[in-house]
Write an enzyme that holds these catalytic residues in place. Structure first.
Site, PDB file in Angstrom:
ATOM      1  N   GLU A   1       0.747  -1.012   0.057  1.00 54.10           N
ATOM      2  CA  GLU A   1       0.025   0.186  -0.079  1.00 54.10           C
ATOM      3  C   GLU A   1       0.787   0.892   0.231  1.00 54.10           C
ATOM      4  O   GLU A   1       0.745   2.217   0.291  1.00 54.10           O
ATOM      5  CB  GLU A   1      -1.122  -0.301   0.737  1.00 54.10           C
ATOM      6  N   GLY A   2       2.151   1.416  -0.595  1.00 56.13           N
ATOM      7  CA  GLY A   2       3.406   2.522  -0.642  1.00 56.13           C
ATOM      8  C   GLY A   2       3.779   1.674   0.586  1.00 56.13           C
ATOM      9  O   GLY A   2       3.296   2.408   1.269  1.00 56.13           O
TER      10      GLY A   2
END
Length: 592
Positions: free
Chosen positions: A439-440
């Site tokens: 998620e980044g």
């Protein structure tokens, strides 16, 4: 030992550190009754202890199996998921028009921590479904909502996010999955996605995939990406399941941790292309996907909090049972529990304090998101949206860094037994590692904080937050409570350092971007350490003001964090402002 949700700590964090009570008093939550929060968390804690926690090790040991495109989850998982949805847990914050309970996102955030602490691999599945719900509700057509939204809200069907490809990890604009519009308005999608969480499983009879793809005439990069809803099974007019869609799990990853969560390679196009339905507008997929990603990033931050709290509870229990050595100055025969040793206490306090700080940062992000959607005043909503945007990279980045550190300390406290799988400490260490990546990555969160969130409105959101934190510091100093020790001084020094660092970075974001980027990660650490320290101090003040029976332990916790963790803010300021040249010299050192 099993997991017990720390309900009193969670409620203090939610109501005071995160600002839920203030938002309630301001009328932003309508007729929501604060007592509901305690009741919901109590029940969530019971379910986690009785049902999910016992399956945590089972899932780790058994993992998942892929056979002929079908994934079988660990023993007991489908039944646990069925019980979970029947209990209404998937629908806590879902829209009421589609079967949800409509409770605040902040309440669901606290529940997410509980699911993550008891069984983080299980909690990953509904985390992604929640993101899918938000994207569909915000950007989907009325027809798609009618078909899919209630099924997702209730948890009867699950959702996935499909961004990553082998050549396009964090660089989403490089994706190659193709979509071609058909005469009937649907799209045929062909391509391969990797690292797809719960892309295939046996817990529900349908899975709703949200897939990023590129149209033939789309602009290059992220401006030419569209978002599509691609069901595992097509849905007939009467709501029953129809034909199998052309999207299959062609592989599963063998991972360091999260063994019970299927991470799949998903292939579309072996039989003419998967049928997809456009979400939002063509070439606007990134805007739609960010709706999913922002909530997912908060959810991953809460995973960090959950794993940290589980690792802390396990380490505390072990430290009280394991006997080795003697307390300083103690005479007589026999060994003492390792809990008596100052260095073990130091590690346990670090685990407890950092977990508490990360918890409040995440909860505060959820409260800001709630207010941005629920407040009646447009300016209040806009300010809250800016606050949520500012906090999100810290909720994700700082909290998962803490999850990793706390899990590491948990292994250390167990000593040699921590390196042995049977204690469970190693599983928490392995499971936590991915949270700083997906998620980044946390590096990307730091870049986002510096280049977008700090720079937004000339830094107005940052200055407003720092002013609020300064008010908390004044309250600590005015309390004249000797139990706070040097908390007030340490927090004030940290705030001053953070303000200076923020101004330094803001001046260089456009004029000297490489200098700003070189300091992005230490800046996120500095911001998190300062924010967390002030939030814990506000909780301690509230506990004292409310006459909480054990208020002094919250004061002691805030003091420990300020004097051991927030105190690092000054050094981190120097790292940000003085290390750019040493980073710039990396090529000569690393490639010479």
């Amino acid at each position: 030992m099993t997991y017990r949700a720390p309900i009193s700590d969670m409620l203090l964090s939610l109501n005071h550190g995160a600002g839920l009570k203030a938002a309630l008093d301001a009328g932003h939550y309508g007729d929501f009754d604060a007592d509901i929060a305690a009741a919901v968390l109590e029940e969530a804690g019971k379910f986690a202890t009785d049902v999910l926690a016992p399956l945590n090790k089972v899932g780790d040991e058994h993992g998942i199996k892929l056979d002929a495109g079908k994934v079988t989850t660990a023993p007991g998982w489908p039944d646990a998921y069925k019980r979970w949805t029947e209990g209404g847990w998937n629908a806590v914050s879902g829209p009421e028009d589609f079967g949800g309970q409509g409770l605040p996102l902040a309440i669901n955030a606290a529940c997410t921590e509980i699911w993550s602490a008891s069984n983080v691999a299980f909690g990953l599945c509904p985390l992604l479904t929640a993101s899918a719900i938000e994207a569909l509700d915000a950007h989907g057509s009325d027809e798609l909502k009618k078909i899919y939204l209630e099924k997702l809200v209730t948890g009867e069907w699950t959702g996935t996010m499909q961004l990553t490809e082998s050549q396009a990890g964090s660089d989403v604009g490089a994706l190659r999955t193709r979509a071609e519009k058909q005469a009937d308005g649907t799209y045929r999608i062909k391509g391969t996605k990797i690292f797809i969480t719960y892309g295939e499983h046996d817990m529900t009879d349908n899975i709703v995939h949200f897939v990023l793809a590129r149209l033939p005439d789309a602009p290059a990069g992220t401006k030419g990406i569209s978002l599509f809803l691609v069901p595992k099974f097509m849905v007939n007019a009467d709501g029953s399941l129809g034909a199998r869609n052309d999207i299959f799990a062609s592989g599963v990853e063998h991972k360091l941790g999260m063994h019970a969560s299927p991470t799949c390679t998903m292939t579309m196009g072996d039989h003419g292309g998967a049928i997809g339905f456009l979400i939002g507008e063509e070439n606007q997929g990134m805007r739609c996907m960010f709706t999913m990603m922002n909530q997912a990033r908060l959810g991953v931050g809460l995973e960090g909090v959950g794993v940290a709290d589980r690792a802390y509870q396990l380490a505390l229990s072990y430290a009280q049972e394991r006997k080795q050595g003697r307390a300083v100055g103690k005479k007589g025969d026999g060994s003492d529990a390792i809990f008596v040793h100052p260095d073990v206490k130091r590690m346990l306090m670090r685990m407890r304090a950092q977990t508490a700080a990360a918890r409040t940062i995440c909860y505060a992000t959820a409260v800001a998101l709630d207010v941005s959607m629920r407040a009646k005043d447009p300016k209040v909503r806009a300010d809250a949206a800016a606050r949520a945007a500012l906090l999100t990279p810290m909720a994700k980045g700082y909290s998962t860094d803490i999850g990793n550190e706390v899990a590491y300390l948990g292994v250390q406290i167990h000593g040699g037994m921590g390196f042995i799988e049977e204690t469970g400490a190693a599983q928490h260490y392995r499971d936590a590692r991915i949270t700083a990546i997906y998620e980044g990555t946390n590096g990307i969160q730091a870049i986002d904080l510096v280049t977008r969130k700090l720079a937004a409105n000339g830094g107005a959101s940052v200055w407003a937050l720092l002013d609020e934190l300064a008010a908390t510091v004044k309250q600590v100093e005015a309390s004249n409570d000797p139990a706070f020790g040097t908390t007030g001084v340490k927090l004030r020094e940290a705030l001053e350092a953070l303000r200076r660092t923020s101004k330094w970075l803001l001046e260089r974001v456009t004029s000297a971007p490489n200098e700003a980027l070189a300091g992005a990660t230490p800046y996120l650490q500095q911001f998190g350490a300062t924010l967390g320290g002030c939030m814990l101090a506000s909780e301690a003040l509230a506990a004292k003001s409310d006459g909480v029976a054990d208020a002094q332990r919250y004061v002691s916790l805030a003091r420990f964090f300020a004097e051991n963790i927030t105190v690092q803010a000054g050094a981190l300021e120097r790292t940000v402002t003085e290390s750019a040249e040493s980073v710039a010299a990396a090529d000569a050192v690393l490639l010479g």
